[in-house]
Design an enzyme around this catalytic site. Structure first.
Site, short mmCIF file in Angstrom:
data_model
loop_
_atom_site.label_atom_id
_atom_site.label_comp_id
_atom_site.label_asym_id
_atom_site.label_seq_id
_atom_site.Cartn_x
_atom_site.Cartn_y
_atom_site.Cartn_z
N LYS A 112 -37.41 -21.40 -19.77
CA LYS A 112 -37.01 -21.07 -18.11
C LYS A 112 -37.11 -19.90 -17.50
CE LYS A 112 -33.72 -21.05 -16.07
NZ LYS A 112 -33.76 -19.28 -15.20
N THR A 123 -33.03 -16.12 -15.29
CA THR A 123 -32.18 -16.34 -16.50
C THR A 123 -33.46 -16.06 -17.71
OG1 THR A 123 -30.23 -16.43 -15.80
CG2 THR A 123 -30.40 -17.18 -18.12
N ASN A 146 -35.67 -14.69 -3.03
CA ASN A 146 -34.11 -13.53 -3.39
C ASN A 146 -32.84 -13.28 -2.79
OD1 ASN A 146 -33.67 -12.82 -6.77
ND2 ASN A 146 -35.85 -12.98 -6.23
#
Length: 406
Positions: free
Chosen positions: A182, A193, A401
């Site tokens: 991922k 991440t 974001n």
């Protein structure tokens, strides 16, 4: 690049659960509104395991717990992963929660806690809802494995699941290597991440596996960048349970290059899938550097170019602005002789002999409209080669974001 016969390795439609002796599950436990958010990979027996971790000073609690597990015996039988919450910067409580995740998973499987790795991804600085985790682990015990469930459970802002699988021939035996990952934003790993999980049924020596993973991570996962940020939770983990029944592999084994090439293909494939799925991205960018002073310098230059926001936005805007590539090369701290540098895009030479070269802006623009764009740089300083991957930078990235927690 590891050179082996193409006949000994083939890509398949498999997944992280394809190697013998593995299964993978994913469930919704309530950490996310409706999507799956807790997954587990289980091996039928303890597997030789290795991992590389984020270099961030703010390593998350699950990283510390997993390091402790691997330090005991370098074997794992399961890895439990949650999304939606990174369990990072959560102090002593976060560490207790990670240990509790490990304990509950071990109890569910009837194995020792040290045979379980723990991983988390999501928002930093929020405590885990352990009531949901406990419920989820119970659900995992009752749930049958289904294709794609684990891969879905580990996603955050990703738009697609990331999986791959290769089959190899080792001493006449079929060996399978599968992987899941991922990552979409906060990708600039130096082991976002960024999580990578690799399984194989190969029988392999512990120290050889760790060295191979470290070396391959440096030219795959560590060569991707989306936004230049390194996460608190980055980890790549590989498990090898030996169920294929091959002769034990080590670095002097005649088939070692075949296994190592297979592992490199899996890691590179996953890394490119992460780069392609960068938040808001519309294009995969590959930068290939040849003729640098060393492989390391070539890797540094390639990553500097693909990580440049100016290069990323130029690619998004289909603008063959080679000056931005020159700026990135010059800022790389690598050995550079301007008169020797050549930059090519879509088969056209844009820059050579420290001066602009005539090229078709129209052809360059058309090339930059592709979903995959390759920039080639020739340094003429030595024999070093390196490749890095990234994506374009779009308005959508800012939008995603700016509202990540809302």
């Amino acid at each position: 690049m590891i050179q082996v016969s193409q006949d000994s390795i083939k890509k398949t439609d498999g997944s992280v659960a394809s190697p013998k002796g593995y299964l993978a599950k994913g469930v919704h436990c309530g950490l996310r509104y409706s999507k799956k958010d807790l997954g587990i990979i289980i091996s039928s027996r303890p597997a030789v395991s290795a991992a590389v971790y984020t270099q961030s000073h703010f390593q998350a609690a699950p990283i510390k717990v997993t390091q402790e597990s691997l330090k005991k015996s370098a074997h794992l039988q399961a890895v439990i992963v949650n999304s939606a919450n990174a369990n990072a910067c959560t102090g002593e409580q976060g560490l207790k929660d990670a240990y509790e995740m490990r304990r509950q998973s071990a109890d569910m499987l009837g194995i020792e806690p040290d045979l379980v790795a723990v991983s988390s991804t999501g928002v930093i600085g929020e405590y885990l809802n352990m009531e949901n985790i406990t419920k989820g682990i119970s659900l995992l015990a009752e749930t049958e494995p289904a294709e794609g469930d684990f891969e879905e459970a580990i996603l955050t802002t990703d738009t697609v699941i990331k999986q791959t699988c290769y089959e190899l021939m080792i001493g006449g035996q079929k060996v399978t290597i599968g992987g899941a990952a991922k990552g979409s934003g906060m990708i600039h790993p130096n082991m976002a991440t960024m999580l990578g999980f690799v399984t194989t049924d190969a029988c392999i020596e512990e120290s050889a596996l760790q060295r191979a993973l470290r070396e391959i991570t440096d030219v795959s996962f560590n060569q991707i960048t989306v936004d230049g940020d390194t996460s608190t939770n980055d980890m790549v983990l590989v498990m090898a349970n030996g169920c294929a029944g091959n002769e034990r592999l080590h670095e002097e084994h005649e088939d070692w290059p075949v296994f190592k090439k297979g592992l490199q293909l899996v890691c590179t494939d996953l890394a490119k899938q992460i780069a392609r799925d960068g938040e808001g991205a519309t294009k995969l960018i590959e930068v290939e550097v040849n003729g640098a002073k060393s492989n390391l310098e070539a890797q540094i230059i390639a990553k500097k170019i693909v990580g440049s926001n100016l290069v990323k936005t130029a690619v998004y805007g289909t603008d063959a602005n080679w000056g931005r590539i020159v700026v990135a090369i010059g800022d790389s701290m690598a050995a550079v002789t301007p008169e020797k540098v050549e930059i090519r895009l879509g088969g056209q030479c844009l820059f050579k002999n420290n001066e602009p070269q005539p090229f078709s802006e129209e052809l360059a623009k058309t090339y930059l409209e592709n979903s995959e764009v390759k920039i080639e740089v020739f340094m003429q300083e030595g024999e070093g080669k390196g490749t890095a991957w990234g994506c374009d930078l779009t308005y959508e990235y800012v939008k995603i974001n700016a509202s990540y927690r809302t």
